[in-house]
Write a protein that holds these residues in place. Sequence first.
Motif, PDB file in Angstrom:
ATOM      1  N   GLU A  52      44.954  45.572  34.091  1.00 50.97           N
ATOM      2  CA  GLU A  52      46.247  46.066  34.149  1.00 50.97           C
ATOM      3  C   GLU A  52      46.738  46.679  35.143  1.00 50.97           C
ATOM      4  OE1 GLU A  52      48.016  46.064  31.241  1.00 50.97           O
ATOM      5  OE2 GLU A  52      46.580  44.687  30.599  1.00 50.97           O
ATOM      6  N   MET A  53      46.065  47.271  36.179  1.00 54.59           N
ATOM      7  CA  MET A  53      46.618  47.969  37.391  1.00 54.59           C
ATOM      8  C   MET A  53      47.030  46.703  38.363  1.00 54.59           C
ATOM      9  SD  MET A  53      43.955  51.041  38.625  1.00 54.59           S
ATOM     10  CE  MET A  53      42.531  50.280  38.259  1.00 54.59           C
ATOM     11  N   ILE A  54      46.483  45.565  38.192  1.00 54.72           N
ATOM     12  CA  ILE A  54      47.021  44.573  38.865  1.00 54.72           C
ATOM     13  C   ILE A  54      48.124  43.837  38.304  1.00 54.72           C
ATOM     14  CG2 ILE A  54      46.173  42.285  40.077  1.00 54.72           C
ATOM     15  CD1 ILE A  54      43.386  43.564  40.151  1.00 54.72           C
ATOM     16  N   LYS A  55      48.328  43.742  37.191  1.00 55.81           N
ATOM     17  CA  LYS A  55      49.302  42.854  36.578  1.00 55.81           C
ATOM     18  C   LYS A  55      50.575  43.172  36.902  1.00 55.81           C
ATOM     19  CE  LYS A  55      47.449  41.296  32.115  1.00 55.81           C
ATOM     20  NZ  LYS A  55      47.370  41.214  30.562  1.00 55.81           N
ATOM     21  N   PRO A  56      51.234  44.479  37.215  1.00 60.42           N
ATOM     22  CA  PRO A  56      52.647  44.401  37.820  1.00 60.42           C
ATOM     23  C   PRO A  56      52.910  43.929  39.198  1.00 60.42           C
ATOM     24  CG  PRO A  56      51.640  46.632  37.193  1.00 60.42           C
ATOM     25  CD  PRO A  56      50.614  45.735  37.285  1.00 60.42           C
ATOM     26  N   PHE A  57      51.801  43.361  39.739  1.00 56.35           N
ATOM     27  CA  PHE A  57      52.033  42.834  41.294  1.00 56.35           C
ATOM     28  C   PHE A  57      51.503  41.269  41.259  1.00 56.35           C
ATOM     29  CE2 PHE A  57      50.538  47.300  41.734  1.00 56.35           C
ATOM     30  CZ  PHE A  57      51.921  47.864  42.044  1.00 56.35           C
ATOM     31  N   ARG A  58      50.798  40.929  40.544  1.00 55.59           N
ATOM     32  CA  ARG A  58      49.919  39.525  40.426  1.00 55.59           C
ATOM     33  C   ARG A  58      49.605  39.174  39.133  1.00 55.59           C
ATOM     34  NH1 ARG A  58      52.023  40.453  44.758  1.00 55.59           N
ATOM     35  NH2 ARG A  58      51.323  40.012  46.806  1.00 55.59           N
ATOM     36  N   HIS A  59      49.556  37.883  39.150  1.00 57.63           N
ATOM     37  CA  HIS A  59      48.766  37.146  37.868  1.00 57.63           C
ATOM     38  C   HIS A  59      47.102  37.197  38.123  1.00 57.63           C
ATOM     39  CE1 HIS A  59      48.107  34.116  34.702  1.00 57.63           C
ATOM     40  NE2 HIS A  59      47.166  33.325  35.657  1.00 57.63           N
ATOM     41  N   VAL A  60      46.595  37.263  37.411  1.00 56.58           N
ATOM     42  CA  VAL A  60      45.079  37.643  37.366  1.00 56.58           C
ATOM     43  C   VAL A  60      44.195  36.529  36.580  1.00 56.58           C
ATOM     44  CG1 VAL A  60      43.233  39.100  37.082  1.00 56.58           C
ATOM     45  CG2 VAL A  60      45.495  40.035  37.826  1.00 56.58           C
ATOM     46  N   GLU A  61      43.429  36.012  37.077  1.00 56.60           N
ATOM     47  CA  GLU A  61      42.453  34.909  36.545  1.00 56.60           C
ATOM     48  C   GLU A  61      40.869  35.715  36.805  1.00 56.60           C
ATOM     49  OE1 GLU A  61      42.797  32.219  34.757  1.00 56.60           O
ATOM     50  OE2 GLU A  61      44.762  31.971  34.955  1.00 56.60           O
ATOM     51  N   ILE A  62      40.160  35.670  35.741  1.00 55.30           N
ATOM     52  CA  ILE A  62      38.873  36.387  35.775  1.00 55.30           C
ATOM     53  C   ILE A  62      37.756  35.357  36.058  1.00 55.30           C
ATOM     54  CG2 ILE A  62      37.387  37.820  34.574  1.00 55.30           C
ATOM     55  CD1 ILE A  62      39.570  39.076  33.339  1.00 55.30           C
ATOM     56  N   GLU A  63      37.202  35.387  37.079  1.00 59.24           N
ATOM     57  CA  GLU A  63      35.694  34.551  37.184  1.00 59.24           C
ATOM     58  C   GLU A  63      34.560  35.217  37.136  1.00 59.24           C
ATOM     59  OE1 GLU A  63      36.343  31.181  37.385  1.00 59.24           O
ATOM     60  OE2 GLU A  63      38.427  31.191  37.796  1.00 59.24           O
ATOM     61  N   ARG A  64      33.308  34.639  36.523  1.00 59.28           N
ATOM     62  CA  ARG A  64      32.277  35.516  36.280  1.00 59.28           C
ATOM     63  C   ARG A  64      30.982  34.938  36.777  1.00 59.28           C
ATOM     64  NH1 ARG A  64      32.767  39.793  32.517  1.00 59.28           N
ATOM     65  NH2 ARG A  64      34.954  40.171  31.503  1.00 59.28           N
ATOM     66  N   LYS A  65      29.992  35.586  37.267  1.00 57.78           N
ATOM     67  CA  LYS A  65      28.767  35.163  37.679  1.00 57.78           C
ATOM     68  C   LYS A  65      27.620  36.119  37.141  1.00 57.78           C
ATOM     69  CE  LYS A  65      26.071  33.636  41.531  1.00 57.78           C
ATOM     70  NZ  LYS A  65      26.116  33.569  43.282  1.00 57.78           N
ATOM     71  N   LEU A  66      26.755  35.608  36.471  1.00 58.73           N
ATOM     72  CA  LEU A  66      25.851  36.260  35.727  1.00 58.73           C
ATOM     73  C   LEU A  66      24.736  36.641  36.585  1.00 58.73           C
ATOM     74  CD1 LEU A  66      24.794  37.245  32.859  1.00 58.73           C
ATOM     75  CD2 LEU A  66      23.663  35.324  32.453  1.00 58.73           C
TER      76      LEU A  66
END
Length: 351
Positions: free
Chosen positions: A313-327
């Motif tokens: 939510e903090m990043i959204k005003p500035f950039r589109h965000v994709e979330i990548e995960r590594k367990l």
Amino acid sequence: MTEAEMTYLGYKFPEPQYLGAKYIHRSWIARYVPDSASAVLDAFAGSQSMAYAFKQLGKRVVTNDFLAFNNVIGKALIENPDTTLSREDLYILFSDNSEPTEFNLMERLFTNLFFSREDASFADSFRSNVHKLSNPYKEALALTIMCRSMTRKVTMGHFAHTKALDYASNPERIKRNRNLTRPLKVLFLELLPQYNAAVFNNEKKNASYQENILDLLPRLNDIDLVYFDPPYSGSHADYQSFYHLLETYVEYWKDKRFVNGTKRYEPKRYSGFDKKSEAVDSLKTMFRNAQHIPLWLVSYNDRSYPDIDTMVEMIKPFRHVEIERKLYNNSRGGKGSVAGSSEVLLVCTAR
């Protein structure tokens, strides 16, 4: 694979012993660095393992960390294009203490705490001679290798405990880690070839800074990608407490108080990111100050504060965000990298 990768991937970053280091995630994070990004900023460089990976990709690298002992690694292995330590340099470094009344800090503070008197005295003598190398990259490389030698002398590789010499007298622990009883000079000489071999020139003008990133960001131009690996508030170590001895050694403090059982320096450097009460405001300022940089990669952890949703939510005003995960299948140290948790990479692109 690009021509730059084929040229530089043969160099090897000396494996760090650093809580939260992204060393094991280098290849995974590098997948998200586009070929078109020619200049990369590593904003919270720590061990410098990611900055080194960016250098191997043929990028112009600007690396930064607010702690001095991390900055000297950046000077030695990122900014430095071709300078290594020679046999003649070792003769200088291993000479007797040139100013014993000025260079006795390690012996005064850490004898019978982390080191024997012999090792502490050797560290002071070495430190008294570093400036005689008369080359900033040689000096940085010498300090980098000595700091790494010191972390090999203590179980867990950090200085937030008082068990170092107890462990060094425990046969079972020595069996698991024989470095506990080996002299600093021997460890230094063993590490030296690895660090000399890690120095390379990627034909770019790389730079290492030691600043608070909030101050540095607005002054940097022509950066295509910034990699943020901020302290994971609430989940990882307080680096100034865990690595205070290395910072004390590099800075060779004359104006600090040394407190508690581990002789940590006081006052600590101001970060703005390591306390929950300040972290959110600092992150918001950081993202606002990075608006001129097209692509952001943000390393994070799903057990940190603020949580992932808040970060997005903090990043959204500035950039589109994709979330990548590594367990994490195994625990790696720190509350945020235990088995079952995930390392997270936020890939933030222009809308």
